[in-house]
Design a protein around this motif. Structure first.
Motif, PDB file in Angstrom:
ATOM      1  N   UNK A 190       0.801  -1.221   0.000  1.00 21.56           N
ATOM      2  CA  UNK A 190       0.000   0.000   0.000  1.00 21.56           C
ATOM      3  C   UNK A 190       0.836   1.274   0.000  1.00 21.56           C
ATOM      4  N   UNK A 218      -4.573  -9.075  19.722  1.00 25.53           N
ATOM      5  CA  UNK A 218      -4.148  -7.771  19.231  1.00 25.53           C
ATOM      6  C   UNK A 218      -3.275  -7.105  20.277  1.00 25.53           C
ATOM      7  N   UNK A 232      -2.441   8.957  21.361  1.00 24.08           N
ATOM      8  CA  UNK A 232      -3.618   8.143  21.109  1.00 24.08           C
ATOM      9  C   UNK A 232      -3.185   6.688  20.964  1.00 24.08           C
ATOM     10  N   UNK A 287      -3.508   2.792  19.816  1.00 18.07           N
ATOM     11  CA  UNK A 287      -4.173   1.994  18.792  1.00 18.07           C
ATOM     12  C   UNK A 287      -3.530   0.637  18.625  1.00 18.07           C
ATOM     13  N   UNK A 288      -4.081  -0.111  17.708  1.00 13.28           N
ATOM     14  CA  UNK A 288      -3.654  -1.485  17.493  1.00 13.28           C
ATOM     15  C   UNK A 288      -2.309  -1.515  16.775  1.00 13.28           C
ATOM     16  N   UNK A 334      -0.736  -7.992  15.805  1.00 15.54           N
ATOM     17  CA  UNK A 334      -1.205  -9.148  16.575  1.00 15.54           C
ATOM     18  C   UNK A 334      -0.006  -9.982  16.997  1.00 15.54           C
ATOM     19  N   UNK A 364       1.000  -4.002  12.146  1.00 16.01           N
ATOM     20  CA  UNK A 364      -0.080  -3.605  11.249  1.00 16.01           C
ATOM     21  C   UNK A 364       0.334  -2.463  10.337  1.00 16.01           C
ATOM     22  N   UNK A 405      -4.112  -5.195  23.296  1.00 21.17           N
ATOM     23  CA  UNK A 405      -4.769  -3.950  22.875  1.00 21.17           C
ATOM     24  C   UNK A 405      -5.958  -3.626  23.761  1.00 21.17           C
ATOM     25  N   UNK A 406      -6.580  -4.638  24.325  1.00 25.31           N
ATOM     26  CA  UNK A 406      -7.744  -4.427  25.191  1.00 25.31           C
ATOM     27  C   UNK A 406      -7.434  -3.543  26.382  1.00 25.31           C
ATOM     28  N   UNK A 462      -6.810   2.274  25.413  1.00 29.22           N
ATOM     29  CA  UNK A 462      -7.992   2.909  24.830  1.00 29.22           C
ATOM     30  C   UNK A 462      -7.906   2.778  23.319  1.00 29.22           C
ATOM     31  N   UNK A 463      -8.827   2.063  22.750  1.00 26.08           N
ATOM     32  CA  UNK A 463      -8.803   1.886  21.303  1.00 26.08           C
ATOM     33  C   UNK A 463     -10.051   2.512  20.701  1.00 26.08           C
ATOM     34  N   UNK A 464      -9.894   3.024  19.533  1.00 26.07           N
ATOM     35  CA  UNK A 464     -11.020   3.616  18.827  1.00 26.07           C
ATOM     36  C   UNK A 464     -11.416   2.678  17.697  1.00 26.07           C
ATOM     37  N   UNK A 465     -12.679   2.356  17.635  1.00 24.99           N
ATOM     38  CA  UNK A 465     -13.172   1.557  16.536  1.00 24.99           C
ATOM     39  C   UNK A 465     -13.845   2.506  15.557  1.00 24.99           C
ATOM     40  N   UNK A 466     -13.053   2.988  14.624  1.00 27.61           N
ATOM     41  CA  UNK A 466     -13.573   3.964  13.654  1.00 27.61           C
ATOM     42  C   UNK A 466     -14.497   3.296  12.657  1.00 27.61           C
ATOM     43  N   UNK A 467     -15.672   3.853  12.474  1.00 27.23           N
ATOM     44  CA  UNK A 467     -16.611   3.281  11.491  1.00 27.23           C
ATOM     45  C   UNK A 467     -16.649   4.123  10.233  1.00 27.23           C
ATOM     46  N   UNK A 523     -10.957  -4.529  17.697  1.00 33.69           N
ATOM     47  CA  UNK A 523      -9.727  -3.786  17.967  1.00 33.69           C
ATOM     48  C   UNK A 523      -9.260  -2.963  16.771  1.00 33.69           C
ATOM     49  N   UNK A 535     -10.729  -1.041  12.846  1.00 33.42           N
ATOM     50  CA  UNK A 535     -11.941  -0.785  12.097  1.00 33.42           C
ATOM     51  C   UNK A 535     -12.087  -1.861  11.040  1.00 33.42           C
ATOM     52  N   UNK A 570     -13.947  -1.814   8.716  1.00 30.82           N
ATOM     53  CA  UNK A 570     -14.255  -1.122   7.461  1.00 30.82           C
ATOM     54  C   UNK A 570     -13.000  -0.603   6.750  1.00 30.82           C
ATOM     55  N   UNK A 624      -7.005   0.494  -4.541  1.00 30.54           N
ATOM     56  CA  UNK A 624      -5.920   0.119  -3.641  1.00 30.54           C
ATOM     57  C   UNK A 624      -5.889   0.998  -2.393  1.00 30.54           C
TER      58      UNK A 624
END
Lengths: 429, 429
Positions: free
Chosen positions: A267, A363, A371, A373-374, A377, A390, A420-421, A424-429, B260, B262, B264, B390
């Motif tokens: 990527x 994770x 902030x 984050x993950x 794993x 990741x 990761x639990x 503080x993790x954000x689950x962005x939607x 953990x 997103x 998406x 991508x």
């Protein structure tokens, strides 16, 4: 008193790097130069050694870093683009500080060694050495280097010693680990070898090659038709002419599709075109080579050189099985958007080792900058820890410097990566 | 002369949006409001219509955009976060311009419609409508809306008409396409329906669900043990109690690992924690609702509402097979780092359709901003075009606005995405 003076001068003063062009002021010493490990061949390995940026440097761990290839420079990649204290500026004429330098935040001492011979500034004068190379030869040479290094820098003899690296160092490091264990069993001057960590390690083509193809398919690089077609037509011992032609066509198409992206980070996005190779420019400045004590000048430094890898296909799995007997700390980490030595490949050979799970797949959390984050794993086995990173490609510390440093701190400390639990993790939607 | 005046006022002047709080000045008109499509139920669908930012707006294509969920708002996601001209500022109190607005660069007119009823600002007053919903009902309602819309905005009746959207619109759009074809075959006032494009479309659970699991595995979210375990224990019609318990445990672990990150966008990184939902804040300002002609106030706008999706598991493949008879332009695109409706899932149902390949799998090039690179991969079939994007997640235009606009321009123009080989590409090592 006399002893103190001797210690103070144990580090080779002739290799002390001074007046390195464009270098910012730092609070640690660094050394570079060639160490001859074979007089007949005049075979000499180049190293760059950064002491820890810490008042008690000589009591802190010593880490040997090896890049892969085979034939890619540890000072070009590892030192100047990954974990070392200096980064080369955009014009390739000066240096600036790496905010994630491992010799500062990790507080350890790092040797960057260029192997096999002829890689980077390492060299041999024996004609038969040229293009001839095995894992075993590299490990023998590296051990000879290490013994000589610890003789020159004798204040580090009693320090905990680790090896780290990536890619084809997946061959170099386990092989060298075996050699060090053999050395320690036989002789005087044992090395206080504690363990090693390898990122995206080339390990066993039986798992690495199919894992590469599966990764290319699952990440939408190649079509299902090419993926299945290669399995069907390209691994046949007694292929017909038609099958061979089909295989050639499929391989070519896969090659072209890979060329359109960096296979080392699926990527990544190009930021310049063409890019000046700033590191190559910098390391070929005569004044830089002089400051680094490169003996035979002018030398044209190149990022990677080609070798005939006689035992490139050798599986490391038997080596690992032997190493597991010796109570080493072994971590395997893997940038999860690399396709060259993919996370899938590594997971598949880990499975083939049939290890006992101590902490199952979870994770791990990276506190990040302001902030959490993950980070990736991890799975912990009785004799080894696996951790993915990741969004990192083949060169994890280059792509994810914060996460890589965080991971390596846990390796050196011998502590598990936090789940990761717990962060503080954000689950962005 | 009389005709000109009639045309000039055909667009519903009562729905013209004026004095929208914090809106920058623009050179196009936009309209919003509810259109009643069922008097008995007082069922009214909310829309926001942006004319093209172009002097000849009313001669340019008309595109209906639908978001998914089911029950997620097309004005919250599609208009204000993806393809519309306005973006909500960080405090949720004003707007700024989207540099990639599709009504400007693409030069088309866009209707954002909130379906099913009760989504966003759409509403029903019939109690039996609440929580009761099918694909067919949504398509019937959408068609009724469309007929009414074209009656109100009659200057757009002769324009080429397209539908676009994402996610669960993978159900809405093909179903609505069938209804429009049926309408055109029966009646007067045919709609000049040319085709549709859907991103990461929910299509057939038989392929979408296993593709989700395979993506989670291949992208290092879940372990091989969980991946294989779920296949083994979770799809058994006559499972024993032990198997059911194993399945529950596996499902819970997969759920936690997904939480953990997103799901998406597997590589997204949080940038605020907690995040203010600026769009929700903005759309709940009373003066904003007044400017958008939201009838029943106060209304609490929410991003997504839950529905009982009676036929959520319905396969769209038979619908596609029927649609292929009608010479539509159909594009399926897919952000390749989404796990919810993954690229793997979509490729698998495309394969099941057994389409004829016109142009086989290739990398398509995106000219980018000053530097060309790989936008994704594409395969062209006789009746459909597939394109991956991508590094984009579930909402392609949000994650990769430049690539999404480039892709959609080619869809509207009916031209193939250019091969990456024709552009200057950098293979970063």
């Amino acid at each position: 008193m006399l002893l103190d003076i001797a210690l103070a001068f144990a580090a080779d003063p002739q290799h002390l790097v001074q007046d390195l062009p464009g270098q910012p002021a730092v609070g640690f010493r660094h050394y570079a130069g060639q160490i001859q490990i074979n007089a007949t061949a005049d075979r000499s390995l180049f190293y760059w050694f950064y002491e820890a940026d810490h008042p008690n440097a000589s009591s802190l761990p010593l880490v040997l870093w090896l890049n892969g290839g085979p034939g890619c420079s540890s000072i070009g990649a590892g030192a100047l683009e990954e974990i070392g204290p200096f980064r080369v500026n955009a014009t390739g004429t000066g240096l600036f500080l790496n905010p994630y330098s491992w010799n500062k935040d990790l507080a350890a001492n790092f040797i960057f060694l260029e192997v096999p011979y002829n890689t980077g500034f390492s060299f041999t004068n024996l004609l038969s050495d040229d293009g001839f190379w095995t894992d075993n030869q590299t490990a023998v040479d590296s051990l000879l280097f290490l013994i000589e290094f610890l003789s020159k820098f004798s204040e580090y003899k009693q320090n905990e010693f680790y090896i780290a690296g990536e890619s084809f160092a997946g061959h170099f490091i386990p092989t060298l680990a075996s050699k060090i264990i053999g050395h320690n069993q036989q002789g005087d001057n044992p090395i206080k070898f504690k363990g090693f960590a390898i990122g995206n390690p080339s390990t066993d083509d039986l798992y690495d090659v199919p894992g590469n193809r599966e990764t290319l398919f699952a990440h939408a690089v190649i079509s299902e038709e090419l993926y299945e077609g290669e399995k069907l037509y390209c691994n046949k011992p007694n292929a017909t002419e038609e099958e061979s032609m089909k295989c050639s066509n499929i391989s070519l198409q896969i090659f072209i599709l890979q060329l359109q992206v960096s296979p080392y980070n699926l990527y990544s996005v190009p930021t310049c075109n063409p890019c000046l190779d700033a590191v190559t420019n910098y390391l070929n400045l005569p004044e830089v080579q002089a400051a680094l004590h490169v003996q035979t000048r002018p030398v044209r430094w190149t990022r990677c050189k080609s070798y005939l890898p006689i035992d490139k296909q050798r599986s490391m799995l038997p080596v690992y099985r032997d190493l597991f007997e010796h109570n080493l700390r072994i971590w395997i980490y893997s940038g999860d958007v690399d396709s060259v030595v993919s996370t899938l490949s590594t997971r598949r050979w880990l499975k083939a080792l049939n290890l006992s799970v101590v902490t199952s797949w979870y994770g791990w959390g990276y506190p990040g900058e302001g902030i959490a984050y993950l980070g990736g794993r991890a799975e912990v086995y009785d004799s080894l820890t696996f951790a993915s990173v990741r969004g990192a490609g083949h060169q994890v510390p280059r792509d994810k410097p914060g996460e890589a440093l965080f991971l390596f701190k846990h390796f050196i400390a011998g502590t598990q990566l936090p789940p990761a639990n717990d962060l503080l993790l954000v689950n962005r939607l």
